[in-house]
Enzyme design. Structure first.
Site, mmCIF file in Angstrom:
data_model
loop_
_atom_site.group_PDB
_atom_site.id
_atom_site.type_symbol
_atom_site.label_atom_id
_atom_site.label_comp_id
_atom_site.label_asym_id
_atom_site.label_seq_id
_atom_site.Cartn_x
_atom_site.Cartn_y
_atom_site.Cartn_z
ATOM 1 N N TYR A 1 17.311 31.745 3.439
ATOM 2 C CA TYR A 1 16.167 32.587 3.794
ATOM 3 C C TYR A 1 16.211 32.959 5.277
ATOM 4 O O TYR A 1 16.485 32.102 6.128
ATOM 5 C CB TYR A 1 14.854 31.839 3.563
ATOM 6 N N LYS B 1 0.833 -1.204 0.000
ATOM 7 C CA LYS B 1 0.000 0.000 0.000
ATOM 8 C C LYS B 1 0.868 1.254 0.000
ATOM 9 O O LYS B 1 2.057 1.168 0.326
ATOM 10 C CB LYS B 1 -0.911 -0.019 1.230
HETATM 11 C C1 LIG Z 1 -0.287 -1.705 6.933
HETATM 12 C C2 LIG Z 1 -0.890 -2.902 7.432
HETATM 13 C C3 LIG Z 1 -0.094 -4.004 7.803
HETATM 14 C C4 LIG Z 1 1.406 -3.992 7.822
HETATM 15 O O1 LIG Z 1 1.864 -3.349 8.987
HETATM 16 P P1 LIG Z 1 3.424 -3.213 9.289
HETATM 17 O O2 LIG Z 1 3.479 -2.663 10.663
HETATM 18 O O3 LIG Z 1 3.973 -2.302 8.296
HETATM 19 O O4 LIG Z 1 3.975 -4.579 9.189
HETATM 20 C C5 LIG Z 1 -0.756 -5.174 8.152
HETATM 21 N N1 LIG Z 1 -2.105 -5.235 8.188
HETATM 22 C C6 LIG Z 1 -2.888 -4.193 7.859
HETATM 23 C C7 LIG Z 1 -4.353 -4.335 7.926
HETATM 24 C C8 LIG Z 1 -2.310 -2.982 7.494
HETATM 25 O O5 LIG Z 1 -3.084 -1.951 7.182
#
Ligand SMILES: *Cc1c(COP(=O)(O)O)cnc(C)c1O
Length: 810
Positions: free
Chosen positions: A705, A479
C-alpha cells in the site's frame, strides 16, 4: 525384581535394614503425582530446590506404596511403611540404578555432546531396530534424575541400550557413566559455547569424555585434541567432511554425499540439508558402520530419516476437546511419561487415550500389553482406543476399550463427533501416521501461531522460587489472559507447581478458570461491584481497595450468609492507583471488627518502581510505609494475615522484603526488567508464521500500500500472513522491524497490512512454507518493545486472540 533387604540396604547405602527377607520391587518413582505409584513401587523422596519428596509420603502410603528411600522418616508416617534411611536420596537412586545396570550384559550406546543428543538417539533407534531389541531414554531424559529413570527400563529381552547423558556441572558425568556403563560412545558435537558451571571449554570437554571411560568404541567428529585425550580407547571411529578420517564424507551435489570408509566407498542421499542435521546424520552413519551394518541398508534407510518431534504438544480440538499430540513415538517408557502429562494437563473430567501397537518394548507381547493395560487402568482412563492388530487383540477385554486394525480403519469407522469435552492423548508409532488423526481432530486456524513453552515457564517459576525462602508463598498473576499467553493451560501448570494463589484482573477471567477446572485460590484484582455475586458463587476472592467497595461486598456477603469469606486488603503506599491509606484506617477497622462475614486473608500493596535502580529510595519508602501500616492494622485487628508487596522485579531486586508472599508476573513469561534478570530466564513465547508466496521485485518497483517501499536493486520478497489485526504495530513496517528465517534476519518492508506483511528475503535462501519468527529466542520481545517505544508487557498482551496458542512441553 526380587531383592534381599540386606542387599538392598547396602546398594542404597542405607544406615540399617528396616526389615529382613525378600521384597519384590517392580517400579521406582520419584514423582508423588504419578498414578503409577502402587504396592511394588520403591519411592525415592528427592529433595529438590522447590519440592521435597518427603512431603508426599503420607499421601503415597494411602495409595498403598510401602517402600520408601528417605533422608529422615517424617513424624507423621513413622511405623506406617518400610523406610530405608540414607544420607542423600538422589545418590541412592543413582546407586540403585547403577547396580541394576550391572545385571544386564548388553551393548549400550552412550551419547553426549552439546547438541543433537536426542535426535541422534531417536534416529539410531529407528535405524537399528530391525537388528536389535532396543531400550532407549524417553524424550530427552538425560539428567542426573532422567538417566536413572531411563536405565531402570532395561529388561532381559533387550539386546541394545541407547541412552543420552547431559551435564551442567563438573562431576556430574562420572555419576552418569556409572549408571549407563556404555560400551560404545558417541560424542555428537562439542560446541563452542562457554557454559555456566565450567571454567572453560577444555574443562567441559574433559568432563564430557568421562562418559567414555569404559567404552571399546568411540564415534566423534575428527578432532586431534579429543583423539589424544581418548587414546586409551580401543577403537576410534572419527568422521569428517573436510579432513582425512576413518569415515570421510564428500559432498557431491545437492544432498548427495560419498562415504569413504576403509577401502569402501558408497553414496548416500541425505534427507536434510541444514548443518545440524547433516552432522547428526554423519554420526549415525558412522555408528552403523562401526556396528558392521551393511552399506546397502544404510543407503536405503538414511533417506527415510524424519524430523524428530521432541515435544508433547497441547492443542485445541474440535467439540471442546484438548489434544495432547505425541504422535511420533511409542515405547513403554514414554507412555508412562505421556500419561503423567495427561493427568497434569487434563482440562476435562474425561481422559481418553488413542494408542497404537507398541513396536519394540523388550517384552513379549503378552506381558507388554498386560503392563500397558494395568498402566491405563491405574491412570483411570475413561476411553481407550487401540489401533493395531496386537493392541486390539490383547486389550480387547479391557473396560472402556475399542480396538481397530489400522489408522484408516479407525478414521473410517469411528465417529469423531463422539469425542466431546475430553482430554485426548494421541500416541503412536511413526508407521501408524497418527498425524492424520491429529489433523482430523484439531481445530483449524491460519498458519500464524503463538507457541508457549511450558518447560520454560517451569524454569522461570523455579528461578524466582530460588530467590525465596521455601516457606514464602507465591501468587502468580495470570491476568489479561496470562499476559497474552493463555490462562488455563498456564494455571494448570501452576497448580502442578503448587502455587498458593492465582491473580486475575476481572471476575470473568476467574470464572473462566473455574469452569475449566482450576481449583487454586484466585484473587480478583479489579472486582466490579456488579460481579460480587458471581465471584462468591465461583469462590473468587476480592481485592478490597476502598470503603464503599467493602460496604457493597459486605451487603452481598450477608445476602449469601457468608462466614469468614477471604478478602484481600490493598493499601496505597505511593502508586496512587487503588487502595486504602491511613485516613481510612479507623473506619476500616471498625467495619472489620463488627463482622464475621469476611476475613482478611492478606494485606498488600503494589510497587511503582521496583524495576528502576534510580528510584530505589522511593521503593524502600513504599515498603517501609507498607510495613508500618500493615503492622498497625494487624495489631489493631489482632489478626495475622499474609503480607505481600513484591512483583517480579521486586523479587529480583528486593528479595529481603518477600514477607509471607510475593506476586510473580512478567518474569514467569520469560521477560525481566533488566539484562541480568533476562539472562536467568528462558524464552517462553514464540510468535511464528510461514511464507505464503515469494516475489521477485525489480529495481524501481514498489511493494505494498502507498508504494512505501521502492526496490533500489533486484529484491526477493516474501509475503507472510500476519498483520496489524494480529497485534503487530503498523509503525513496525517500512524497514523498522525484522523477522527471522532459518536463523537469518529479514527486514519488514513497505506498510504492514491488516492481515499480511512483506519481508525482504533476498539473501536468506527462503522458500515458500518456511517458518518465519516474529519474536522468540531469535528476536526477543524486548527488541520489539524498544522499536514500538513501549514495554514488553504491552507487546505480549497485544497479540490478538485470533492467533492460535499452542502449548508444548519438551
Ligand atoms: C500485574 C501485577 C503484578 C505483577 O507484576 P509484574 O511486574 O508483571 O511482576 C503484581 N501485583 C499486582 C497488584 C499486579 O497488578
Amino acid at each position: 525384581m526380587k531383592l534381599n533387604t540386606t542387599d538392598l540396604t547396602s546398594i542404597l547405602k542405607a544406615s540399617e535394614s528396616p526389615v529382613s527377607g525378600l521384597i519384590e520391587i517392580n517400579d521406582i518413582s520419584i514423582d508423588s503425582r504419578s498414578l503409577r505409584n502402587t504396592k511394588g513401587t520403591l519411592y525415592f523422596a528427592i529433595e529438590g530446590a522447590f519440592h521435597n519428596g518427603h512431603d508426599y509420603i503420607e499421601e503415597l502410603i494411602r495409595k498403598e506404596v510401602t517402600y520408601f528411600v528417605v533422608r529422615t522418616v517424617p513424624e507423621n508416617v513413622k511405623g506406617k511403611a518400610t523406610f530405608f534411611v540414607v544420607e542423600d536420596t538422589l545418590k541412592s537412586l543413582q546407586e540403585f540404578v547403577a547396580y541394576y545396570r550391572t545385571l544386564f550384559d548388553i551393548p549400550v550406546i552412550g551419547i553426549t555432546g552439546s547438541n543433537g543428543k536426542t535426535i541422534v538417539k531417536e534416529w539410531l533407534n529407528f535405524l537399528l531396530h530391525p537388528f536389535y531389541n532396543i531400550i532407549k531414554s524417553p524424550k530427552s531424559y538425560n539428567s542426573q534424575v532422567g538417566v536413572p529413570l531411563s536405565v531402570i527400563g532395561i529388561n532381559e529381552k533387550h539386546t541394545l541400550g541407547i541412552f543420552e547423558a547431559g551435564i551442567s556441572l563438573p562431576g556430574e558425568m562420572a555419576v552418569l557413566e556409572k549408571i549407563i556403563q556404555p560400551t560404545i560412545g558417541i560424542l555428537t558435537s562439542i560446541g563452542s559455547a562457554h557454559n555456566e558451571g565450567f571454567e572453560n571449554l577444555d574443562q567441559k570437554i574433559d568432563e564430557k569424555l568421562k562418559l567414555f571411560k569404559g567404552v571399546d568404541v568411540l564415534i566423534y567428529e575428527k578432532n586431534e585434541s579429543i583423539q589424544k585425550k581418548t587414546a586409551s580407547i580401543q577403537s576410534h571411529y572419527d568422521w569428517s567432511f573436510t579432513a582425512e578420517a576413518r569415515v570421510r564424507f564428500q559432498h557431491i551435489k545437492d544432498n548427495t554425499y560419498t562415504v569413504n570408509y576403509d577401502a569402501n566407498s558408497f553414496s548416500v542421499d541425505f534427507p536434510f540439508s541444514d548443518q545440524a542435521s547433516v552432522h547428526n546424520i554423519a554420526s549415525c552413519i558412522t555408528t552403523l558402520l562401526a556396528l558392521g551394518i551393511d552399506t546397502a541398508y544404510i543407503q536405503d534407510k538414511i533417506t527415510q530419516l524424519y524430523r524428530v518431534e521432541m515435544r508433547l504438544q497441547v492443542k485445541n480440538g474440535l467439540q471442546q476437546c484438548t489434544l495432547i499430540d505425541d504422535s511420533y513415538s511409542s515405547d513403554y517408557q514414554s507412555l508412562k511419561i505421556a500419561l503423567d502429562f495427561l493427568e497434569q494437563q487434563k482440562t476435562h473430567p474425561q481422559k481418553t487415550v488413542i494408542l497404537s501397537d507398541i513396536l519394540q518394548s523388550g517384552f513379549s507381547d503378552e506381558i507388554l500389553y498386560q503392563k500397558v493395560g494395568t498402566l491405563l487402568q491405574n491412570n483411570n482412563i475413561n476411553r481407550i482406543i487401540g489401533i493395531g492388530p496386537n493392541i486390539s487383540f490383547y486389550l480387547k477385554h479391557l473396560q472402556h476399550f475399542e480396538g481397530f486394525h489400522s489408522t484408516l480403519d479407525f478414521l473410517n469407522h469411528f465417529d469423531l463427533k463422539k469425542f466431546k469435552d475430553e482430554t485426548i492423548l494421541i500416541k503412536g508409532a511413526r508407521s501408524y501416521a497418527f498425524e492424520q488423526i491429529v489433523s482430523e481432530l484439531e481445530e483449524k486456524t491460519h498458519e500464524t501461531v503463538l507457541e508457549i513453552n511450558l518447560n520454560a515457564i517451569s524454569h522461570n517459576f523455579n528461578f524466582y522460587k530460588s530467590k525465596l525462602l521455601p516457606e514464602t508463598k507465591t501468587m502468580v498473576m495470570v491476568k489479561a489472559f496470562g499476559y497474552g499467553n493463555g490462562s488455563y493451560e498456564i494455571a494448570k501448570l501452576l497448580a502442578f507447581h503448587k502455587v498458593d494463589y492465582l491473580g486475575v484482573a476481572f471476575a470473568d477471567e476467574g470464572v473462566a478458570l473455574r469452569k475449566s477446572g482450576i481449583k487454586s485460590a484466585i484473587i480478583v484484582m479489579n472486582p466490579e461491584n456488579s460481579a460480587f455475586s458471581t465471584m462468591i458463587s465461583y469462590q473468587l476472592e476480592p481485592e478490597i481497595y476502598s470503603l464503599p467497595e467493602l460496604k457493597t461486598f459486605l451487603t452481598e456477603a450477608k445476602k449469601h450468609s457468608l462466614y469468614e469469606y477471604p478478602i484481600h486488603i490493598k493499601l496505597n503506599t505511593g502508586m496512587n492507583r487503588l487502595g486504602f491509606n491511613d485516613t481510612h484506617f479507623e473506619e476500616l477497622i471498625a467495619i472489620l471488627e463488627s463482622t464475621n462475614s469476611v476475613k482478611v486473608a492478606s494485606i498488600f500493596s503494589h510497587l511503582a518502581t521496583s524495576d528502576m535502580p534510580e528510584e530505589r529510595k522511593f521503593t524502600l519508602q513504599q515498603i517501609k510505609l507498607f510495613q508500618k501500616w500493615s503492622s498497625y492494622l494487624t495489631d489493631q485487628l489482632r489478626i495475622k494475615p499474609i503480607r505481600h508487596i513484591l512483583n517480579t522485579s521486586g523479587i529480583f531486586n528486593f528479595p529481603e522484603y518477600q514477607m509471607e508472599m510475593v506476586r510473580l508476573g512478567i518474569g514467569l513469561y520469560g521477560v525481566g526488567n533488566s539484562e541480568q534478570e533476562n539472562e536467568k530466564l528462558q524464552n517462553v513465547t514464540t510468535l511464528k508464521t510461514i511464507i505464503l508466496q515469494l516475489n521477485d521485485v525489480g529495481e524501481g518497483e514498489s511493494v505494498g500500500y502507498g508504494r512505501r517501499f521502492i526496490a533500489d536493486k533486484p529484491t526477493k520478497t516474501a509475503t507472510i500472513p500476519i498483520g496489524y489485526a494480529d497485534g503487530i504495530r503498523r509503525a513496525y513496517g517500512n524497514g523498522k522491524g525484522e523477522v527471522s528465517i532459518n536463523g537469518k534476519r529479514a527486514k519488514i518492508i513497505g506498510s504492514i497490512c491488516m492481515d499480511m506483511m512483506m519481508i525482504d528475503v533476498t539473501d536468506t535462501g527462503a522458500v515458500v512454507g518456511d517458518e518465519v519468527i516474529i519474536f522468540g529466542e531469535e528476536i526477543p520481545i524486548t527488541e520489539l518493545a524498544l522499536k514500538w517505544e513501549t514495554i514488553p508487557y504491552e507487546v505480549m498482551t497485544s497479540i490478538s486472540q485470533r492467533v492460535k496458542r499452542i502449548f508444548f512441553k519438551e
